[in-house]
Design a protein around this motif. Structure first.
Motif, PDB file in Angstrom:
ATOM      1  N   ARG A 156      31.151  46.502  27.574  1.00 27.59           N
ATOM      2  CA  ARG A 156      31.755  45.654  26.548  1.00 27.59           C
ATOM      3  C   ARG A 156      30.850  45.443  25.346  1.00 27.59           C
ATOM      4  NH1 ARG A 156      36.256  42.256  29.318  1.00 27.59           N
ATOM      5  NH2 ARG A 156      36.378  41.237  27.300  1.00 27.59           N
ATOM      6  N   PHE A 198      47.777  36.279  39.335  1.00 29.59           N
ATOM      7  CA  PHE A 198      46.970  37.032  40.290  1.00 29.59           C
ATOM      8  C   PHE A 198      45.519  36.567  40.188  1.00 29.59           C
ATOM      9  CE2 PHE A 198      45.155  39.732  36.963  1.00 29.59           C
ATOM     10  CZ  PHE A 198      46.112  39.623  35.974  1.00 29.59           C
ATOM     11  N   ILE A 222      41.962  49.663  41.052  1.00 31.52           N
ATOM     12  CA  ILE A 222      41.565  48.453  41.782  1.00 31.52           C
ATOM     13  C   ILE A 222      40.656  47.608  40.901  1.00 31.52           C
ATOM     14  CG2 ILE A 222      40.564  47.507  43.892  1.00 31.52           C
ATOM     15  CD1 ILE A 222      40.492  50.256  45.087  1.00 31.52           C
ATOM     16  N   GLU A 223      39.734  48.282  40.221  1.00 35.64           N
ATOM     17  CA  GLU A 223      38.719  47.535  39.467  1.00 35.64           C
ATOM     18  C   GLU A 223      38.306  48.339  38.241  1.00 35.64           C
ATOM     19  OE1 GLU A 223      35.765  45.326  41.549  1.00 35.64           O
ATOM     20  OE2 GLU A 223      34.118  46.167  40.384  1.00 35.64           O
ATOM     21  N   ARG A 242      49.545  36.798  33.424  1.00 35.37           N
ATOM     22  CA  ARG A 242      50.045  37.717  32.393  1.00 35.37           C
ATOM     23  C   ARG A 242      51.557  37.782  32.477  1.00 35.37           C
ATOM     24  NH1 ARG A 242      45.413  42.563  32.842  1.00 35.37           N
ATOM     25  NH2 ARG A 242      43.715  41.062  32.672  1.00 35.37           N
ATOM     26  N   ASP A 262      35.157  38.952  39.029  1.00 35.02           N
ATOM     27  CA  ASP A 262      34.467  39.530  37.881  1.00 35.02           C
ATOM     28  C   ASP A 262      32.980  39.312  37.967  1.00 35.02           C
ATOM     29  OD1 ASP A 262      36.829  40.153  36.683  1.00 35.02           O
ATOM     30  OD2 ASP A 262      36.706  38.648  35.107  1.00 35.02           O
ATOM     31  N   GLN A 312      41.325  37.521  40.040  1.00 34.28           N
ATOM     32  CA  GLN A 312      40.346  38.558  39.684  1.00 34.28           C
ATOM     33  C   GLN A 312      38.979  38.172  40.208  1.00 34.28           C
ATOM     34  OE1 GLN A 312      40.848  38.499  35.321  1.00 34.28           O
ATOM     35  NE2 GLN A 312      41.772  40.527  35.487  1.00 34.28           N
ATOM     36  N   GLY A 355      40.784  43.300  41.010  1.00 39.91           N
ATOM     37  CA  GLY A 355      41.904  42.468  41.419  1.00 39.91           C
ATOM     38  C   GLY A 355      41.803  42.144  42.906  1.00 39.91           C
ATOM     39  N   LEU A 385      52.146  43.296  45.328  1.00 33.64           N
ATOM     40  CA  LEU A 385      51.017  42.569  44.746  1.00 33.64           C
ATOM     41  C   LEU A 385      50.337  43.347  43.620  1.00 33.64           C
ATOM     42  CD1 LEU A 385      49.334  41.384  48.076  1.00 33.64           C
ATOM     43  CD2 LEU A 385      50.968  40.143  46.665  1.00 33.64           C
ATOM     44  N   PHE A 386      50.786  44.571  43.380  1.00 29.42           N
ATOM     45  CA  PHE A 386      50.061  45.422  42.426  1.00 29.42           C
ATOM     46  C   PHE A 386      50.156  44.901  40.994  1.00 29.42           C
ATOM     47  CE2 PHE A 386      49.589  48.949  39.465  1.00 29.42           C
ATOM     48  CZ  PHE A 386      48.362  49.436  39.857  1.00 29.42           C
ATOM     49  N   CYS A 428      37.442  36.440  32.935  1.00 33.92           N
ATOM     50  CA  CYS A 428      36.065  36.581  32.426  1.00 33.92           C
ATOM     51  C   CYS A 428      35.741  35.704  31.220  1.00 33.92           C
ATOM     52  CB  CYS A 428      35.784  38.032  32.084  1.00 33.92           C
ATOM     53  SG  CYS A 428      36.820  38.670  30.762  1.00 33.92           S
ATOM     54  N   GLU A 457      53.762  39.872  32.454  1.00 33.48           N
ATOM     55  CA  GLU A 457      54.036  41.300  32.598  1.00 33.48           C
ATOM     56  C   GLU A 457      55.521  41.556  32.359  1.00 33.48           C
ATOM     57  OE1 GLU A 457      51.883  43.631  33.024  1.00 33.48           O
ATOM     58  OE2 GLU A 457      50.108  42.741  33.960  1.00 33.48           O
ATOM     59  N   TYR A 484      37.952  45.928  23.444  1.00 31.96           N
ATOM     60  CA  TYR A 484      36.553  45.512  23.508  1.00 31.96           C
ATOM     61  C   TYR A 484      35.634  46.578  24.093  1.00 31.96           C
ATOM     62  CZ  TYR A 484      38.382  44.734  28.171  1.00 31.96           C
ATOM     63  OH  TYR A 484      39.005  44.914  29.375  1.00 31.96           O
ATOM     64  N   GLU A 528      42.653  36.650  31.265  1.00 34.49           N
ATOM     65  CA  GLU A 528      41.638  37.319  32.083  1.00 34.49           C
ATOM     66  C   GLU A 528      40.592  36.264  32.418  1.00 34.49           C
ATOM     67  OE1 GLU A 528      39.815  40.539  29.887  1.00 34.49           O
ATOM     68  OE2 GLU A 528      38.962  39.188  28.392  1.00 34.49           O
ATOM     69  N   SER A 569      35.415  44.173  36.821  1.00 34.88           N
ATOM     70  CA  SER A 569      36.548  43.248  36.930  1.00 34.88           C
ATOM     71  C   SER A 569      37.606  43.832  37.864  1.00 34.88           C
ATOM     72  CB  SER A 569      37.135  43.014  35.536  1.00 34.88           C
ATOM     73  OG  SER A 569      38.226  42.141  35.617  1.00 34.88           O
ATOM     74  N   GLN A 609      51.525  41.649  39.225  1.00 30.81           N
ATOM     75  CA  GLN A 609      52.140  40.316  39.301  1.00 30.81           C
ATOM     76  C   GLN A 609      51.939  39.579  37.978  1.00 30.81           C
ATOM     77  OE1 GLN A 609      50.907  38.280  43.217  1.00 30.81           O
ATOM     78  NE2 GLN A 609      49.353  39.815  42.856  1.00 30.81           N
TER      79      GLN A 609
HETATM   80  N1  GAP Z   1      38.364  41.299  32.048  1.00 28.12           N
HETATM   81  C1  GAP Z   1      38.843  42.618  32.084  1.00 28.12           C
HETATM   82  C2  GAP Z   1      40.174  42.713  32.678  1.00 28.12           C
HETATM   83  O1  GAP Z   1      40.860  41.737  32.908  1.00 28.12           O
HETATM   84  P1  GAP Z   1      41.920  44.458  33.537  1.00 28.12           P
HETATM   85  O2  GAP Z   1      41.760  45.934  33.814  1.00 28.12           O
HETATM   86  O3  GAP Z   1      43.040  44.042  32.653  1.00 28.12           O
HETATM   87  O4  GAP Z   1      40.522  44.001  32.950  1.00 28.12           O
HETATM   88  C3  GAP Z   1      41.050  43.781  35.898  1.00 28.12           C
HETATM   89  O5  GAP Z   1      42.037  43.669  34.905  1.00 28.12           O
HETATM   90  C4  GAP Z   1      41.698  43.937  37.267  1.00 28.12           C
HETATM   91  O6  GAP Z   1      42.623  42.870  37.481  1.00 28.12           O
HETATM   92  C5  GAP Z   1      42.513  45.215  37.425  1.00 28.12           C
HETATM   93  O7  GAP Z   1      41.685  46.291  37.800  1.00 28.12           O
HETATM   94  C6  GAP Z   1      43.482  44.826  38.524  1.00 28.12           C
HETATM   95  O8  GAP Z   1      42.892  45.009  39.793  1.00 28.12           O
HETATM   96  C7  GAP Z   1      43.695  43.343  38.290  1.00 28.12           C
HETATM   97  N2  GAP Z   1      44.983  43.129  37.585  1.00 28.12           N
HETATM   98  C8  GAP Z   1      45.221  43.287  36.273  1.00 28.12           C
HETATM   99  N3  GAP Z   1      46.521  43.007  35.991  1.00 28.12           N
HETATM  100  C9  GAP Z   1      47.097  42.678  37.177  1.00 28.12           C
HETATM  101  C10 GAP Z   1      48.416  42.264  37.552  1.00 28.12           C
HETATM  102  N4  GAP Z   1      49.392  42.121  36.661  1.00 28.12           N
HETATM  103  N5  GAP Z   1      48.662  41.994  38.862  1.00 28.12           N
HETATM  104  C11 GAP Z   1      47.683  42.127  39.785  1.00 28.12           C
HETATM  105  N6  GAP Z   1      46.418  42.492  39.478  1.00 28.12           N
HETATM  106  C12 GAP Z   1      46.123  42.765  38.199  1.00 28.12           C
END
Ligand code: GAP
Length: 445
Positions: A263, A189, A257-258, A174, A193, A191, A300, A183-184, A144, A176, A239, A142, A298, A186
């Motif tokens: 925290r 990607f 989306i966010e 990540r 923040d 972020q 995406g 793109l949802f 942040c 995943e 957290y 992440e 935070s 991936q």
């Molecule tokens: N720092 C907090 C954090 O990372 P998160 O909800 O895991 O929180 C924040 O991620 C944003 O990042 C999500 O709302 C999403 O928009 C984007 N995001 C998270 N994982 C993603 C992924 N695998 N592919 C694309 N966007 C992703």
């Protein structure tokens, strides 16, 4: 074909987004942004950046490293808790995220699934040149975390006082289990923040403030703002004390989306403990010392991009329109000579094109606009082509232009045309591109 398939196809055909490593058969969970996609993504990022740092006096930015000291991810809790439950089909050996399945059978072949095993989704890598002396590190899971690492440096190098914010746009990685939905979800990607540092007693009011601000920002760039809503989490991340998502409610798959996260003092306390450094804050007037609490927003970048495309995609009888907000559309305007075989028209159109781009001496507004030029085929085909990529205005130079220095400006969404004088054209176009402004005064401001 559903809208998502149409968007994926349009993105590739018109140069918004390409599958990653496609000539080698692709790599799941990775995408490249093409010529139009990168323009749109950059527009989006600069809107976000300007809104955060210019509209809010006490928000500054950083651009942190993707690879950090490995202890960062112990301190953050990710080594221990950044896990997904993974199941494997005993027959075809395909793997799935257990959370995504409704029944205990393989969605691909119907085979039996193994019990879920916890799988850490941080992406490990190694640094160092000597084979036996390499250091294991992680690509950041992440973005942040670098903000917390730089908290003291920002404080010491600026005149900021609590409450204040540090923001950043950057890549996260990540592993995943099931990257999907374009793109949802991936593996690589971006972020955007904000980490907002404040007094513990003021968390509630700031949480509400940023929740409203962020929703307002998204609403000001979506074609159908009524498709945005909040979702409150009951199951919280390791957290978080309170968490809301801003959602694109019309999405047929995931909607987030966010995240707006409360925290608390988790991050700075943990990094203090693991690094041995004091990350508390001392009020210069009262001498009060405390660990600042954090509200995070935070989001995406890529998810916003995808939802904006889905929200803007419109089919009419004889055309496809991407009704993108003009501030994020890849091209602000397209310029056409009515006929490509009339040198007078082409010459005049070229001049108008240069004026709008901002590279001509007589440009009235300083900013440089991304302007398309098209002299192929007939006007109808050019309109069709620009509508499909979201260009909000098409300017045509015709025979009347040669007489009175006016052009026709056609509006993408209504297809209506009006005549505008060349001397006012750039202000006219820029004036239509209204960018988001903050709505509320900050508490205590
Ligand atoms: N720092 C907090 C954090 O990372 P998160 O909800 O895991 O929180 C924040 O991620 C944003 O990042 C999500 O709302 C999403 O928009 C984007 N995001 C998270 N994982 C993603 C992924 N695998 N592919 C694309 N966007 C992703």
């Amino acid at each position: 074909m559903d809208t998502m398939d149409k968007i994926v196809s349009l993105c590739k055909r018109r140069g918004f987004v390409f599958p990653g490593s496609e000539i080698y058969g692709g790599l799941q969970g990775f995408y490249d942004f093409g010529p139009l996609g990168v323009e749109m993504k950059n527009n989006l990022k600069s809107l976000w950046w300007n809104w955060m740092t210019r509209e809010h006096d006490n928000v500054v930015g950083i651009d942190g490293a993707i690879i950090t000291h490995p202890k960062v991810w112990d301190a953050s809790g990710h080594v221990q808790s950044f896990v997904d439950p993974l199941v494997e089909c005993k027959k075809c050996h395909h793997r799935f995220k257990a959370d995504d399945l409704n029944k205990n059978a393989c969605p691909d072949c119907g085979g039996l699934l193994t019990e879920p095993k916890m799988f850490n989704i941080l992406v490990p890598t190694q640094i160092g040149v000597v084979e036996d002396d390499k250091t294991n590190v992680y690509l950041r899971g992440e973005a942040c975390q670098t903000i917390y690492l730089d908290f003291k440096n920002v404080l010491n190098s600026s005149r900021l006082k609590i409450p204040f914010g540090i923001c950043q746009i950057g890549k996260a990685f990540r592993n995943e289990v099931t990257p999907k939905n374009f793109l949802f979800r991936q593996r690589e990607f971006e972020q955007w923040d904000l980490q907002w540092f404040c007094r513990p007693a003021e968390m509630e009011q700031w949480f509400e403030y940023w929740k409203a601000e962020r929703m307002h920002w998204y609403k000001s760039i979506f074609t159908h703002p009524e498709n945005l809503g909040f979702y409150e989490h009951e199951k919280l991340a390791h957290y978080a004390k309170k968490a809301f998502d801003i959602e694109y409610t019309a999405s047929p798959f995931g909607k987030e989306i966010e995240g707006i996260h409360w925290r608390g003092d988790w991050d700075l306390s943990r990094h203090s403990k693991f690094s041995g450094q004091d990350l508390s804050y001392t009020d210069s007037e009262t001498g009060e010392k405390f660990v600042p609490n954090i509200i995070e927003t935070s989001g995406g970048v890529d998810r916003t991009f995808l939802f904006l495309m889905l929200d803007a995609y419109t089919e009419e009888k004889d055309r496809i329109i991407l009704k993108l907000h003009p501030s994020i559309a890849p091209y602000k305007t397209a310029v056409f000579p009515l006929l490509a075989n009339k040198p007078d028209l082409v010459h005049k159109a070229r001049k108008v094109y240069e004026i709008l781009k901002g590279s001509h001496q007589s440009s009235v507004v300083g900013s440089q606009l991304n302007i398309a030029w098209d002299d192929r085929g007939n006007i109808g085909k050019r309109y069709y082509s620009q509508d499909e990529i979201g260009t909000p205005y098409c300017v045509t130079i015709d025979f009347q232009t040669l007489e009175d220095s006016t052009v026709t400006v056609r509006d993408r969404d209504t297809a209506k045309q009006e005549r505008v004088s060349i001397s006012e054209l750039k202000s006219y176009i820029v004036g239509k591109t209204v960018v988001p402004r903050k709505i509320e005064r900050m508490p205590g401001a």
